[in-house]
Design a protein around this motif. Structure first.
Motif, PDB file in Angstrom:
ATOM      1  N   ARG A  55       0.829  -1.198   0.000  1.00  0.00           N
ATOM      2  CA  ARG A  55       0.000   0.000   0.000  1.00  0.00           C
ATOM      3  C   ARG A  55       0.872   1.259   0.000  1.00  0.00           C
ATOM      4  N   PHE A  56       1.942   1.239   0.785  1.00  0.00           N
ATOM      5  CA  PHE A  56       2.821   2.391   0.924  1.00  0.00           C
ATOM      6  C   PHE A  56       3.497   2.740  -0.398  1.00  0.00           C
ATOM      7  N   LEU A  57       3.881   1.724  -1.171  1.00  0.00           N
ATOM      8  CA  LEU A  57       4.650   1.961  -2.395  1.00  0.00           C
ATOM      9  C   LEU A  57       3.797   2.345  -3.595  1.00  0.00           C
ATOM     10  N   VAL A  58       2.479   2.334  -3.460  1.00  0.00           N
ATOM     11  CA  VAL A  58       1.622   2.658  -4.595  1.00  0.00           C
ATOM     12  C   VAL A  58       1.972   4.023  -5.171  1.00  0.00           C
ATOM     13  N   ARG A  59       2.195   5.013  -4.293  1.00  0.00           N
ATOM     14  CA  ARG A  59       2.529   6.364  -4.752  1.00  0.00           C
ATOM     15  C   ARG A  59       3.982   6.727  -4.473  1.00  0.00           C
ATOM     16  N   ARG A  60       4.778   5.741  -4.115  1.00  0.00           N
ATOM     17  CA  ARG A  60       6.173   6.035  -3.742  1.00  0.00           C
ATOM     18  C   ARG A  60       7.099   4.994  -4.356  1.00  0.00           C
ATOM     19  N   ARG A  61       7.047   4.853  -5.663  1.00  0.00           N
ATOM     20  CA  ARG A  61       7.810   3.809  -6.341  1.00  0.00           C
ATOM     21  C   ARG A  61       9.323   3.996  -6.216  1.00  0.00           C
ATOM     22  N   GLU A  62       9.757   5.213  -5.918  1.00  0.00           N
ATOM     23  CA  GLU A  62      11.198   5.457  -5.834  1.00  0.00           C
ATOM     24  C   GLU A  62      11.742   5.313  -4.414  1.00  0.00           C
ATOM     25  N   VAL A  63      10.881   4.997  -3.461  1.00  0.00           N
ATOM     26  CA  VAL A  63      11.345   4.768  -2.095  1.00  0.00           C
ATOM     27  C   VAL A  63      11.934   3.371  -1.991  1.00  0.00           C
ATOM     28  N   GLN A  64      13.091   3.270  -1.371  1.00  0.00           N
ATOM     29  CA  GLN A  64      13.736   1.979  -1.151  1.00  0.00           C
ATOM     30  C   GLN A  64      13.415   1.487   0.258  1.00  0.00           C
ATOM     31  N   ILE A  65      12.826   0.303   0.357  1.00  0.00           N
ATOM     32  CA  ILE A  65      12.488  -0.275   1.653  1.00  0.00           C
ATOM     33  C   ILE A  65      13.300  -1.547   1.866  1.00  0.00           C
ATOM     34  N   THR A  66      13.923  -1.648   3.024  1.00  0.00           N
ATOM     35  CA  THR A  66      14.566  -2.890   3.429  1.00  0.00           C
ATOM     36  C   THR A  66      13.818  -3.442   4.638  1.00  0.00           C
ATOM     37  N   LEU A  67      13.745  -4.763   4.735  1.00  0.00           N
ATOM     38  CA  LEU A  67      12.963  -5.410   5.786  1.00  0.00           C
ATOM     39  C   LEU A  67      13.815  -6.447   6.500  1.00  0.00           C
ATOM     40  N   ASP A  68      13.755  -6.431   7.826  1.00  0.00           N
ATOM     41  CA  ASP A  68      14.441  -7.428   8.642  1.00  0.00           C
ATOM     42  C   ASP A  68      13.421  -8.010   9.624  1.00  0.00           C
ATOM     43  N   GLU A  69      13.718  -9.195  10.146  1.00  0.00           N
ATOM     44  CA  GLU A  69      12.765  -9.875  11.017  1.00  0.00           C
ATOM     45  C   GLU A  69      13.443 -10.272  12.322  1.00  0.00           C
ATOM     46  N   GLY A  70      12.681 -10.215  13.395  1.00  0.00           N
ATOM     47  CA  GLY A  70      13.207 -10.611  14.697  1.00  0.00           C
ATOM     48  C   GLY A  70      12.180 -10.352  15.779  1.00  0.00           C
ATOM     49  N   GLU A  71      12.555 -10.650  17.002  1.00  0.00           N
ATOM     50  CA  GLU A  71      11.697 -10.384  18.149  1.00  0.00           C
ATOM     51  C   GLU A  71      11.836  -8.903  18.555  1.00  0.00           C
TER      52      GLU A  71
END
Length: 299
Positions: free
Chosen positions: A114-130
């Motif tokens: 949803r966030f990237l619909v209007r922000r195609r040039e934003v770079q998102i990185t995702l990490d997982e943990g507690e």
């Protein structure tokens, strides 16, 4: 040597128009002001930029070289202004986020889309943990935002410079195999699970502490035989009829084979899903992403 961008722009106007007076009319200056700017620029550079004649000025080779290079600088500065404006508006940039396992699909994946619909040039990185792993990384600047949780019965212990924003609140369920002796009852008391074998999260987790406190309030200590922070493993052990467990609403699906929720008569504690950000965070993308998560969690 100190270069003034305004003086470089004035030099370009002089070269286009061929005189200080014409450049002054174009820029809204006085001819004297243009002449003084060019003299100051020549002194700063240590070279002559114009051969001055009574009614016109002629650029030297040095002026042509400076103009060619300065156009590149001015163009870059102009693009920088545009980029900074887009960054301030949350249209570009980088966002580093973290999440815990069970929220990855139901909340985080949909929020990113949803966030990237209007922000195609934003770079998102995702990490997982507690949360106890991710929240300190937000505190020290390694992440911009992390999704975590806190339980009603467990005091929170998070870094002081974090701001916690509630995303949603969910129920906790006690689940068992569909053929469990208490399955199908309209309601059961938690104390009736005294003597049951449990599968729980590891001892350092808030989930473990919540289970311990919950059972203690019902007068017994849970007999934990299996430990895993992977909810798929926890539900698999329950589905095999080896133990009962306490799991959050996000992880429970009523249509799952062999796993049912036991309707506990007492009021069960709840779990708050929260987003951690730094209190001094100035990244406009953070607030926008938090809004996307809330819209997904509370449609």
């Amino acid at each position: 040597m100190t270069l003034d961008v305004n003086s470089l722009a004035t030099m370009g106007a002089v070269m286009r128009t061929g005189s200080f007076a014409a450049a002054a009319r174009e820029l809204g200056y006085t001819p004297s002001a243009v002449s003084q700017q060019m003299s100051a620029l020549e002194r700063s550079l240590g070279i002559r930029l114009f051969d001055r004649e009574p009614r016109r000025v002629t650029p030297t080779e040095a002026a042509h070289y400076v103009q060619e290079r300065s156009e590149q600088v001015i163009d870059l500065l102009g693009q920088l202004e545009v980029d900074l404006a887009r960054l301030g508006a949350g249209e570009t940039g980088r966002l580093r986020v973290g999440t815990f396992d069970s929220a990855g699909g139901p909340i985080m994946g949909q929020a990113i889309a949803r966030f990237l619909v209007r922000r195609r040039e934003v770079q998102i990185t995702l990490d997982e943990g507690e949360p106890y792993e991710l929240f300190p990384r937000v505190s020290d600047g390694g992440l911009d935002l992390a999704l975590g949780f806190q339980y009603d019965l467990v005091p929170r212990k998070f870094p002081d410079n974090l701001r916690l924003s509630e995303v949603m609140t969910e129920d906790l369920y006690v689940v068992a195999h569909r053929k469990h002796r208490l399955a199908g009852r309209p309601s059961v008391r938690l104390e009736e699970l005294h003597g049951e074998t449990w599968v729980a999260h590891r001892e350092e987790t808030p989930s473990h502490h919540c289970l311990q406190e919950l059972c203690a309030r019902s007068g017994f200590r849970p007999e934990i035989a299996f430990r895993s922070n992977n909810l798929g493993t926890v539900k698999g052990i329950v589905a095999a009829g080896l133990a009962v467990a306490m799991i959050p609403q996000l992880s429970y699906r009523p249509d799952e084979d062999d796993v049912v929720a036991l309707p506990i008569a007492e009021t069960m504690p709840r779990r708050q899903i929260v987003a951690a950000t730094r209190a001094d965070d100035a990244n406009p993308l953070t607030a926008a992403f938090l809004g996307a998560m809330r819209r997904v969690a509370l449609p």
